[in-house]
Design an enzyme around this catalytic site. Sequence first.
Site, PDB file in Angstrom:
ATOM      1  CB  SER A  68     -70.689  80.540 -30.331  1.00 54.56           C
ATOM      2  OG  SER A  68     -69.783  79.868 -31.180  1.00 54.56           O
ATOM      3  CE  LYS A  69     -70.501  84.895 -25.217  1.00 51.54           C
ATOM      4  NZ  LYS A  69     -69.642  86.000 -25.642  1.00 51.54           N
ATOM      5  CB  CYS A 103     -66.806  86.875 -22.612  1.00 49.60           C
ATOM      6  SG  CYS A 103     -68.569  86.605 -22.213  1.00 49.60           S
ATOM      7  CB  SER A 118     -72.684  90.362 -29.686  1.00 45.07           C
ATOM      8  OG  SER A 118     -71.570  89.527 -29.437  1.00 45.07           O
ATOM      9  CG  HIS A 132     -76.295  90.340 -26.469  1.00 35.96           C
ATOM     10  ND1 HIS A 132     -76.908  90.185 -25.254  1.00 35.96           N
ATOM     11  CD2 HIS A 132     -75.226  89.497 -26.459  1.00 35.96           C
ATOM     12  CE1 HIS A 132     -76.238  89.300 -24.526  1.00 35.96           C
ATOM     13  NE2 HIS A 132     -75.216  88.872 -25.235  1.00 35.96           N
ATOM     14  CG  MET A 143     -72.388  91.461 -25.694  1.00 32.84           C
ATOM     15  SD  MET A 143     -73.568  92.555 -26.513  1.00 32.84           S
ATOM     16  CE  MET A 143     -72.462  93.735 -27.263  1.00 32.84           C
TER      17      MET A 143
END
Length: 392
Positions: free
Chosen positions: A69-70, A104, A305, A310, A314
């Site tokens: 979702s980036k 990110c 996250s 996660h 990350m």
Amino acid sequence: MSKAPQIKIPATYMRGGTSKGVFFNIADLPERCQQPGEARDKLLMRVIGSPDPYEKQIDGMGGATSSTSKTVLLSKSQSEDHDVDYLFGQVGIDKAFVDWSGNCGNLSAAVGPFAISNGLVEKSRIPDNGIATVRIWQANIGKTIVAKVPMTNGEVQETGDFELDGVTFPAAEVAVEFMDPADGEGAMFPTGNVVDDLEVPGVGTLKATMINAGIPTIFLNAEDIGYQGTELQPAINGDPEALARFETIRAHGAVKMGLIKTPEEAANRGHTPKVAFVSAPRDYVSSSGKNIKAGDVDVLVRALSMGKLHHAMMGTAAVAIATAAAVPGTLVNLAAGGGDRTSVTFGHPSGTLQVGAEAKQVNGEWTAAKAVMSRSARVLMEGWVRVPGDSF
């Protein structure tokens, strides 16, 4: 009911490390979205498919996880000593927000390849064959990232035999250097301590290492919160009480780190800080069925996250892990056996990862020159995204 026709916006869907996102050249966005503000946020949310009370992002490009979702916005750098300016937006899934508070690390590996392929790097700096060094200005946190991108016959080389746990298929290796990785302008340890007593109402007082490196991160001992450090996603994400407890810890840790003033503010700052827990090495089976032996790693780490454990790690949290491991006395360093180190290999739910980092004390404060890791990246799809014209 909206009947405005859809508009087309040039975009590229890319994987970087263990994340995926929609990449844009800022110049290609509608004019009112080329500057920060409500219009830009609404556009990016509509592209990804948020907010979605079903938490599936069916009507957008998102994959309904924090890793997918980036969004990434890029432009030619305003600075002579950088090639590209990089802005990262973490889009909420069920809530209407875009969090611009951090980087990110995984998608950082895709910034260099995108910048080269889309003409954001001067051609004189790109070899036909060999390694192109792309100097990236990470605008969210005001830091430099250097990406080493392989080139073949004048094109970015995306295929190769580099394997990354958490990614199914091999690809070309992209080395990423995070320069001066302490996040923002404050101290690397915002409380002045490498270990603090963190008081969390309803949970208790926990030993915590709170560090600004790569991304603000709160490290806990796994055993202090009832875990072994070998857990996979179902053990955490299938336990609503555990997730609520982690969010409470995160909110109070964020206050202690000076990131927010009240715990309630954490709801609108989901991307930072992260919460992670560590333990000494032990055998476990990764999410892919791979046997990870205690002797394969220095330490075990699990990180959350956007409210969920996660699936791997990350990239920015990996920088935090390596930097904390390099500082004697932190919880990460102690779980890894203590002492001085310049790299760490840690176990995560999908496998293992090695990250290098060096830390030293300057005038009584800890600093890190850089952290280095290898990732991979490739274009999954390119063309245009479409959104209703009245959605932003």
